[in-house]
Scaffold this active site. Structure first.
Site, PDB file in Angstrom:
ATOM      1  N   SER A 135      64.432  18.917  69.393  1.00  0.00           N
ATOM      2  CA  SER A 135      65.295  18.216  68.448  1.00  0.00           C
ATOM      3  C   SER A 135      66.411  17.505  69.202  1.00  0.00           C
ATOM      4  O   SER A 135      67.093  18.102  70.035  1.00  0.00           O
ATOM      5  CB  SER A 135      65.903  19.228  67.472  1.00  0.00           C
ATOM      6  OG  SER A 135      66.878  18.600  66.676  1.00  0.00           O
ATOM      7  N   CYS A 165      63.998  29.900  68.299  1.00  0.00           N
ATOM      8  CA  CYS A 165      64.932  28.774  68.379  1.00  0.00           C
ATOM      9  C   CYS A 165      65.751  28.973  69.657  1.00  0.00           C
ATOM     10  O   CYS A 165      66.479  29.956  69.783  1.00  0.00           O
ATOM     11  CB  CYS A 165      65.825  28.752  67.144  1.00  0.00           C
ATOM     12  SG  CYS A 165      67.099  27.480  67.225  1.00  0.00           S
ATOM     13  N   CYS A 171      79.311  20.370  63.214  1.00  0.00           N
ATOM     14  CA  CYS A 171      78.711  21.420  64.036  1.00  0.00           C
ATOM     15  C   CYS A 171      79.773  22.105  64.883  1.00  0.00           C
ATOM     16  O   CYS A 171      80.529  21.449  65.599  1.00  0.00           O
ATOM     17  CB  CYS A 171      77.645  20.811  64.941  1.00  0.00           C
ATOM     18  SG  CYS A 171      77.000  21.976  66.152  1.00  0.00           S
ATOM     19  N   GLU A 209      72.360  19.753  73.416  1.00  0.00           N
ATOM     20  CA  GLU A 209      71.469  18.603  73.221  1.00  0.00           C
ATOM     21  C   GLU A 209      70.413  18.658  74.332  1.00  0.00           C
ATOM     22  O   GLU A 209      70.720  18.405  75.506  1.00  0.00           O
ATOM     23  CB  GLU A 209      72.297  17.310  73.284  1.00  0.00           C
ATOM     24  CG  GLU A 209      71.504  16.039  73.489  1.00  0.00           C
ATOM     25  CD  GLU A 209      70.392  15.806  72.470  1.00  0.00           C
ATOM     26  OE1 GLU A 209      70.685  15.744  71.271  1.00  0.00           O
ATOM     27  OE2 GLU A 209      69.218  15.695  72.899  1.00  0.00           O
ATOM     28  N   CYS A 246      77.320  34.511  63.695  1.00  0.00           N
ATOM     29  CA  CYS A 246      77.145  33.652  64.852  1.00  0.00           C
ATOM     30  C   CYS A 246      78.141  32.505  64.828  1.00  0.00           C
ATOM     31  O   CYS A 246      78.817  32.221  65.797  1.00  0.00           O
ATOM     32  CB  CYS A 246      75.714  33.118  64.812  1.00  0.00           C
ATOM     33  SG  CYS A 246      75.386  31.846  65.967  1.00  0.00           S
ATOM     34  N   CYS A 258      78.208  22.040  73.799  1.00  0.00           N
ATOM     35  CA  CYS A 258      77.589  20.724  73.644  1.00  0.00           C
ATOM     36  C   CYS A 258      78.679  19.669  73.746  1.00  0.00           C
ATOM     37  O   CYS A 258      79.780  19.851  73.222  1.00  0.00           O
ATOM     38  CB  CYS A 258      76.880  20.616  72.293  1.00  0.00           C
ATOM     39  SG  CYS A 258      76.011  19.045  72.083  1.00  0.00           S
ATOM     40  N   CYS A 282      79.314  16.608  67.186  1.00  0.00           N
ATOM     41  CA  CYS A 282      78.995  16.238  65.806  1.00  0.00           C
ATOM     42  C   CYS A 282      80.014  16.930  64.896  1.00  0.00           C
ATOM     43  O   CYS A 282      80.330  18.106  65.101  1.00  0.00           O
ATOM     44  CB  CYS A 282      77.575  16.663  65.457  1.00  0.00           C
ATOM     45  SG  CYS A 282      76.348  15.892  66.530  1.00  0.00           S
ATOM     46  N   GLU A 334      73.119  31.822  72.482  1.00  0.00           N
ATOM     47  CA  GLU A 334      72.372  32.564  71.480  1.00  0.00           C
ATOM     48  C   GLU A 334      70.934  32.089  71.434  1.00  0.00           C
ATOM     49  O   GLU A 334      70.611  30.959  71.796  1.00  0.00           O
ATOM     50  CB  GLU A 334      73.004  32.400  70.112  1.00  0.00           C
ATOM     51  CG  GLU A 334      72.835  31.007  69.557  1.00  0.00           C
ATOM     52  CD  GLU A 334      73.142  30.953  68.088  1.00  0.00           C
ATOM     53  OE1 GLU A 334      74.008  31.714  67.654  1.00  0.00           O
ATOM     54  OE2 GLU A 334      72.515  30.161  67.387  1.00  0.00           O
ATOM     55  N   SER A 346      68.032  14.558  64.529  1.00  0.00           N
ATOM     56  CA  SER A 346      69.138  14.872  63.614  1.00  0.00           C
ATOM     57  C   SER A 346      69.686  13.558  63.084  1.00  0.00           C
ATOM     58  O   SER A 346      70.437  12.877  63.774  1.00  0.00           O
ATOM     59  CB  SER A 346      70.249  15.613  64.363  1.00  0.00           C
ATOM     60  OG  SER A 346      69.775  16.832  64.846  1.00  0.00           O
TER      61      SER A 346
END
Ligand code: SF4
Length: 477
Positions: free
Chosen positions: A289, A193, A207, A258, A438, A200, A204, A180, A311
Site C-alpha cells: 500500500s 500487516c 494518521c 510508506e 496501539c 513516517c 498524512c 508494531e 491510499s
C-alpha cells in the site's frame, strides 16, 4: 636507547629497523586491548537474501548446500536457534552462531489480543535478539537469558532499568525502534500487516504515525520486515511451512511507514518472503500500500509483481493536498495514471483504493460519484474505512447513514457505465480495542491499522487462488 649504541657511520643501516620498531611501539600503545579484540561484525541472518547467504558461507569455506540447509531451517522449519539445527555438526553450529551470523528475533514488548482475535505485537528494535522457540500459541513472550558471546537475549543494560520498564507500553513506545505488527484473522487463516519504517515522514493529517517524532524515523532493514512475519508465524504455531494449511496466508504492507520510501529493503524482503524453498509466499498474496510515490509504482509492478493498494482518501487535489501532503508532489491525475499502467492491472486484476471516511470532509454523495468517475478506467476495489479517531485528531467518523449513502452512490454511478469494474467494501475495523491501545501508546495511526483489516477481505484465503475473471460492475457493502 638502541640508537646510542650504534656508530654514526652505521646508523643509516639501522634506520629502517628503528623506524619499524618505533611504528610498532606507537601503534601498540594507541590500540586499546578492547578494540584489538573486537570481533568482526557478523550480519544478521534475516538481513540476507539467499544468494548473499551462500556467498557469506563460502567466505568460510562452506559449500552452498550448507547455505541451503540453513535457509530451510530458518524459513521452512522456523527454527531460530542455530544450536537446534540438528543436521549440522556441533562444531558447525558453533561456527554459525559465533563466527558467521547473528541469530535471534526482535523481542516482543507485549502481545495484545483483541476480542475478535486480531493480534498485535510491538517489536523492540534495539539490538536485543531473542530465541523465541518457547513461544507458542497464546504463550507469553519469554526473554532468553543474555548470552554476551552470541549477543542473544535481553541486553543487561536494559535489564538494569528494572522489570517495570517494559510494563508500560507508553514508555516503550517513546523509544526509537519500537514498531508494531498485526495479524488479522479470517476463518482459520489470516493476514499479516507489516510495517516498513519506524514512524513516517509523510504526515498524512488523519494518521498518527505521521505525527511521530522525526528523531525516531528510520527505514526498517529487510530482515526487520521479514522478522515481523516470522514472529507472527512463530507466535501462532504456523511452522513448519510444510503444514497443509498456513495460518498466516497473506501480507499487507500497511503498518507503520510508506513502503515505497524504503524501496530497496522492501524489494529484498519480498525476495525472501517469496523464496520458493523458504517461506514460499506467492507474490499475489502480498499487497503493498502506498500513499502515492508515483515514480516507483510502475517499477514496483515490474520488479516485484505484488498487488497494489493506494491510499486515495479524496477526489480533488485541494482536499488531498491537505489529507495526504505527498499529493502536492504527485497529484491525483499522475497517481491514477500510474495505477492505470500498473503491470498487474490486467482486465481481471484490480487496484485497491483506500478511502478513509471523515465526517463532513470527504463523505458526500457527490464525492462518491466523482470517485466512481475518477476510477472508471481502472478495475478497482474501493475500501471505505470509517475513521477511528485518536486523541487530538481534527476529524470525526462519518455516520453509518453517510457511509451507506456514499456506497450506494458509488455503486449507482459505476453501474451507469457498462464495463466499469468497481467493487466496494465497507469494513468496520476489527481489533478496535487493541488498535485503540496501539494508537494511543505506540503513536500508531488507528485509521491506518483499520485500513489493513478492511483490506483483508479482498485477499485470497489460504488454498484459494487470487481472484480472477471478475467482470462488470458490482458492489457489496
Ligand atoms: S497514512 Fe501512511 S503514508 Fe500517511 S503518514 Fe500514515 S503511515 Fe505515513
Amino acid at each position: 636507547m638502541l640508537s646510542s649504541h650504534v656508530s654514526r657511520g652505521s646508523a643509516h643501516r639501522w634506520a629502517p629497523l628503528l623506524s619499524a620498531l618505533a611504528r610498532r611501539s606507537l601503534s601498540s600503545s594507541l590500540a586499546s586491548p578492547a578494540v584489538a579484540e573486537q570481533p568482526a561484525p557478523r550480519p544478521w541472518v534475516y538481513d540476507m537474501t539467499k544468494s548473499e547467504l551462500i556467498a557469506r558461507m563460502q567466505e568460510f569455506d562452506l559449500e552452498p548446500y550448507r547455505a541451503r540447509q540453513l535457509w530451510s531451517w530458518i524459513y521452512q522449519q522456523g527454527v531460530v536457534d542455530p544450536y537446534k539445527m540438528t543436521t549440522f555438526s556441533l562444531p558447525l553450529r558453533e561456527r554459525l552462531a559465533r563466527e558467521i551470523f547473528q541469530f535471534g528475533l526482535p523481542s516482543v514488548v507485549d502481545p495484545l489480543r483483541s476480542d475478535d482475535d486480531t493480534r498485535k505485537w510491538l517489536l523492540r528494535l534495539d539490538g536485543s535478539l531473542v530465541m523465541p522457540e518457547s513461544i507458542g500459541p497464546d504463550r507469553p513472550c519469554v526473554h532468553a537469558p543474555f548470552d554476551p558471546e552470541r549477543g542473544i537475549g535481553l541486553r543487561p543494560d536494559l535489564q538494569d532499568e528494572g522489570p517495570g520498564m517494559w510494563k508500560s507500553l507508553a514508555s516503550a513506545a517513546k523509544k526509537p525502534g519500537v514498531i508494531e505488527t498485526v495479524f488479522i484473522p479470517r476463518g482459520s487463516t489470516g493476514t499479516a500487516c507489516l510495517s516498513s519504517q519506524v514512524g513516517c515522514s509523510l504526515q498524512c493529517s488523519f494518521c498518527r504515525t505521521g505525527a511521530m517524532s522525526k528523531a525516531a524515523l528510520r527505514n526498517l532493514s529487510s530482515g526487520e520486515i521479514v522478522a515481523q512475519f516470522l514472529s507472527q508465524r512463530l507466535a501462532l504455531g504456523d511452522f513448519p511451512s510444510s503444514r497443509p494449511e498456513r495460518i498466516v496466508s497473506n501480507i499487507v504492507m500497511m503498518g507503520m511507514g510508506e513502503p515505497l520510501l524504503n524501496y530497496r529493503n522492501l524489494t529484498r524482503a519480498v525476495e525472501v518472503l517469496s523464496s520458493e524453498d523458504g517461506l514460499a509466499l506467492s507474490r499475489r498474496r502480498i499487497i503493498v500500500s502506498t500513499s502515492g510515490i508515483v515514480p516507483l509504482i510502475e517499477r514496483m509492478g515490474h520488479d516485484l509483481g505484488v498487488e497494489l493498494a493506494v491510499s486515495l482518501h479524496a477526489v480533488n487535489d485541494r482536499l488531498r493536498d491537505e489529507l495526504v501532503p505527498i499529493n502536492k508532489q504527485y497529484p491525483i491525475e499522475m497517481l491514477l495514471d500510474a495505477c492505470r499502467k500498473y503491470p498487474t492491472n490486467k482486465p481481471a486484476k484490480k487496484v485497491t483504493f483506500e478511502y478513509v471516511m471523515l465526517k463532513g470532509v470527504n463523505d458526500s454523495v457527490e464525492e462518491a460519484r466523482q470517485l466512481a468517475r475518477l476510477l472508471r478506467p481502472i478495475p478497482s476495489l474501493v475500501n471505505l474505512i470509517p475513521f477511528n479517531p485518536w486523541e487530538g485528531s481534527p476529524y470525526g467518523t462519518s455516520t453509518v447513514e453517510a457511509i451507506e449513502a456514499f456506497t450506494a452512490a458509488l455503486h449507482d454511478e459505476s453501474s451507469r457505465h457498462r464495463g466499469q469494474i468497481i467493487h466496494v467494501t465497507v469494513r468496520w475495523p476489527r481489533g478496535r480495542d487493541i488498535m485503540a491501545a496501539c494508537g494511543q501508546l505506540a503513536n500508531k495511526g488507528v485509521a491506518q491499522a483499520s485500513r489493513a483489516s478492511a483490506l483483508v477481505d479482498s485477499l485470497p484465503a489460504a488454498g484459494e487462488s487470487p481472484p480472477v475473471g471478475e467482470s462488470g460492475a458490482a458492489a457489496q457493502a
